[in-house]
Design a protein around this motif. Structure first.
Motif, PDB file in Angstrom:
ATOM      1  N   GLN A  86       0.798  -1.216   0.000  1.00  0.00           N
ATOM      2  CA  GLN A  86       0.000   0.000   0.000  1.00  0.00           C
ATOM      3  C   GLN A  86       0.839   1.279   0.000  1.00  0.00           C
ATOM      4  N   SER A  88      -0.787   3.861   1.945  1.00  0.00           N
ATOM      5  CA  SER A  88      -1.205   4.307   3.274  1.00  0.00           C
ATOM      6  C   SER A  88      -2.162   3.274   3.848  1.00  0.00           C
ATOM      7  N   ARG A  89      -1.672   2.451   4.742  1.00  0.00           N
ATOM      8  CA  ARG A  89      -2.477   1.364   5.303  1.00  0.00           C
ATOM      9  C   ARG A  89      -3.484   1.872   6.324  1.00  0.00           C
ATOM     10  N   SER A  91      -4.774   5.890   8.244  1.00  0.00           N
ATOM     11  CA  SER A  91      -4.517   7.330   8.362  1.00  0.00           C
ATOM     12  C   SER A  91      -5.667   8.003   9.096  1.00  0.00           C
ATOM     13  N   ARG A 101      -7.364   0.825   5.810  1.00  0.00           N
ATOM     14  CA  ARG A 101      -7.445   0.229   4.482  1.00  0.00           C
ATOM     15  C   ARG A 101      -8.144  -1.135   4.509  1.00  0.00           C
ATOM     16  N   ASP A 121       2.762  -0.571   4.142  1.00  0.00           N
ATOM     17  CA  ASP A 121       3.141   0.693   3.511  1.00  0.00           C
ATOM     18  C   ASP A 121       4.453   0.505   2.762  1.00  0.00           C
ATOM     19  N   ASN A 125       6.551   5.738   2.122  1.00  0.00           N
ATOM     20  CA  ASN A 125       5.127   6.056   2.181  1.00  0.00           C
ATOM     21  C   ASN A 125       4.530   5.641   3.515  1.00  0.00           C
ATOM     22  N   GLY A 126       3.375   6.237   3.852  1.00  0.00           N
ATOM     23  CA  GLY A 126       2.685   5.869   5.071  1.00  0.00           C
ATOM     24  C   GLY A 126       3.560   6.063   6.285  1.00  0.00           C
ATOM     25  N   ASP A 220       1.482  13.632   5.549  1.00  0.00           N
ATOM     26  CA  ASP A 220       2.175  12.394   5.879  1.00  0.00           C
ATOM     27  C   ASP A 220       2.042  12.049   7.352  1.00  0.00           C
ATOM     28  N   ASN A 223      -0.745   9.793   8.806  1.00  0.00           N
ATOM     29  CA  ASN A 223      -0.707   8.334   8.799  1.00  0.00           C
ATOM     30  C   ASN A 223      -0.595   7.836  10.234  1.00  0.00           C
TER      31      ASN A 223
END
Length: 591
Positions: A86, A88-89, A91, A101, A121, A125-126, A220, A223
């Motif tokens: 992913q 963003s798992r 947020s 998610r 993530d 990211n995430g 960010d 998350n």
């Protein structure tokens, strides 16, 4: 024998767990988007935990685990695992609401049937550490290997692992199949690019996607941190590392050709980041694949090319949807069917069905699902050529309207001059879906009202004889269904950069359509005043045009989805030739 063993195992499992035996169920249903009776509900709870998992280079990736539970505690027995790579798992929105998610995707529901579901993530990211270099780099593919094997080795895993995703996570799912992870047993990927150049730079022209995510520090930091980081200290450290992520917009701008080398990422991005580059590795793995897409998505050809090229067991689903949508179709149930077959050995018949399940729609929103053993369906589709001609041939609603007819031009024929109009626009934002009609901004050629319902299923191909006052430029073509009241519905579109009009033999199966390598050496300027043959395919479609409606092809020199358009002043003039020796046409797959 396998079906009998599967039934016996299912009966024993359900009896042992106190659930109704399959023999007592009202029936077994296993068809696309519907799945009942083969997999009993075993649990009505799940618990979510999160943690960091280090990859081989020490980068810590944030992982969410959804596990079957009883009385709030995870069940202490091994299950198959399915996961998504992913962005963003988990947020938190500006209003404080939490987005998980596992919940928004519906995939946490598979815990009820005895699955562990994981969301990871990607690096950069995430809540994950590291930086994202390029787009689906080999480093990320190596991460997919490490995560797959880590999931397989956990005490709550039985070692059978599947991966799923859509769009950029669909690409990530396919990339997971390129690294030979021993425990990866099934891939369910949607709306991905088989070759990024063909998808993102279709016809040599960049479009407005493949340039994200682009998050600020503040975004960010929304998350969710992992469980062991309650005050977000580690999340803040990870977010600082994200600031060095590749600017994808800048990277693609530096790669106008398939063989472009980009210093900032130290590679040829179109090659390194494309699934097609690793065809042999995917085929060696033998991992079964399920690809899905929508007729209103700009990547829909990619799933069909992937299935035609790869020798792996492969299913394809194409519905009446935009990017990563599935209205009216239970995509979670379909993933469940596929993973049950390949991860649990449940013989639910999914692989006995024809490999391609697709929807044929119509102007009024109705349609029907169909199956075929091959794409395009054969022998039902007949390649039928329509010539661009003088107009009008019926009631017209465009000042530039010409005719579209089965008759070849005769006599001296004709030609149409068109000054490129850069003022194309749409009332609503356009992303990966079809653009809005631009008939007033280009040349249009329209048939007489159709005498009968006409189905188009396959790949239209445009063949223009075109001259231009500029050495380069872009040409776009749209095929539309025009209702008696003048309402226009775009069915499909094609595009081509004129300097890359030459065709080459494709290194994979492009379903009989023209293909362009698009290397630096392939660029050739248009000769001044000379008509050149310009052939390009439109994206595949399956649609019925009702009797009384008309078909229209529209030619423009600009599109609202272009990235980095070069506007020339004065605007170039394109001449579309319609003489007998230089006829322009469109070939349609008429059923």
């Amino acid at each position: 024998m396998r079906r009998l063993l599967t039934a016996l195992v299912a009966l024993l499992m359900t009896a042992a767990l106190g659930a109704p035996a399959l023999a007592e169920s009202p029936g077994l249903v296993s068809r696309p988007g519907q799945y009942e009776g083969y997999a009993p509900v075993l649990y009505d709870e799940w618990v979510r935990t999160s943690q960091y998992v280090p990859t081989r280079d020490g980068t810590r990736l944030a992982v969410d685990l959804y596990r079957p539970a009883v009385d709030g505690k995870p069940v202490d027995r091994p299950f198959p695992v399915v996961w998504e790579h992913q962005l963003s798992r988990a947020s938190r929105a500006e209003d404080g609401s939490v987005s998980l998610r596992g919940v928004t995707s519906g995939m946490a529901d598979l815990t009820a049937y005895g699955y562990v579901v994981a969301f990871v993530d990607r690096r950069g990211n995430g809540a994950s550490f590291g930086t994202m270099t390029g787009y689906h780099s080999r480093t990320e593919a190596a991460d997919a290997y490490d995560i797959t094997e880590w999931l397989a080795a956990q005490p709550w895993s039985d070692g059978e692992v599947g991966v799923f995703g859509c769009s950029n996570t669909g690409d990530a799912a396919m990339q997971a199949a390129t690294v030979g992870a021993p425990h990866l047993k099934a891939v369910f990927a949607g709306n991905y690019s088989f070759h990024k150049y063909d998808a993102f730079q279709r016809g040599g022209i960049r479009a407005n996607w493949g340039v994200g995510p682009n998050r600020t520090r503040e975004e960010d930091l929304r998350n969710l941190p992992v469980d062991a980081d309650p005050d977000g200290t580690l999340l803040r450290q990870a977010v600082e590392q994200h600031q060095a992520n590749t600017s994808l917009r800048d990277m693609w701008r530096a790669a106008p050709y398939r063989d472009s080398y980009v210093d900032s990422v130290g590679t040829r991005p179109w090659t390194e980041y494309s699934v097609a580059t690793y065809r042999e590795a995917i085929e060696r793995s033998g991992v079964p694949l399920y690809s899905y897409d929508g007729w209103d998505d700009d990547f829909r050809k990619e799933s069909l090319v992937s299935a035609a090229t790869l020798s792996n067991p492969h299913k394809v689903l194409i519905g009446p949807w935009q990017h990563c949508e599935n209205q009216g179709f239970d995509i979670v149930a379909e993933r469940h069917r596929f993973f049950d077959y390949w991860l649990k050995g449940i013989d639910n018949g999914i692989m006995d069905e024809p490999p391609v399940h697709y929807y044929t729609g119509s102007f009024d929103g109705t349609g029907q699902w169909r199956d075929t053993a091959q794409w395009p369906p054969r022998p039902s589709a007949r390649q039928t050529r329509y010539y661009l001609a003088d107009g009008p041939t019926g009631t017209v609603d465009s000042v530039n309207d010409g005719g579209l007819t089965r008759d070849r031009p005769r006599g001296h024929g004709g030609k149409d001059d068109y000054t490129v109009d850069y003022s194309v626009s749409c009332p609503d934002p356009v992303d990966q879906e079809q653009t809005c009609p631009q008939d007033a901004k280009g040349l249009t050629y329209t048939t007489a009202p159709l005498k009968r319902h006409t189905e188009l299923t396959g790949h239209p191909v445009v063949s223009l004889r075109l001259s231009a006052t500029s050495a380069d430029g872009n040409v776009f073509a749209y095929l539309s269904d025009v209702a008696p009241d003048g309402t226009v519905r775009i069915l499909t579109d094609g595009r081509l950069r004129l300097a890359l009009r030459g065709t080459q033999r494709a290194p994979y199966d492009v379903l009989g359509t023209p293909w362009r390598r698009g290397d630096t050496a392939d660029a050739r300027p248009m000769p001044s005043g000379k008509a050149e043959r310009v052939d390009f395919d439109m994206l595949p479609l399956s649609s019925v045009v009702p009797a009384g409606h008309r078909l229209r092809i529209t030619i423009t020199g600009a599109d609202v989805r272009e990235s980095d358009r070069t506007e020339v002043s004065p605007a170039p003039v394109y001449t579309v030739h319609r003489e007998p020796a230089r006829a322009s046409s469109i070939t349609l797959p008429v059923v």
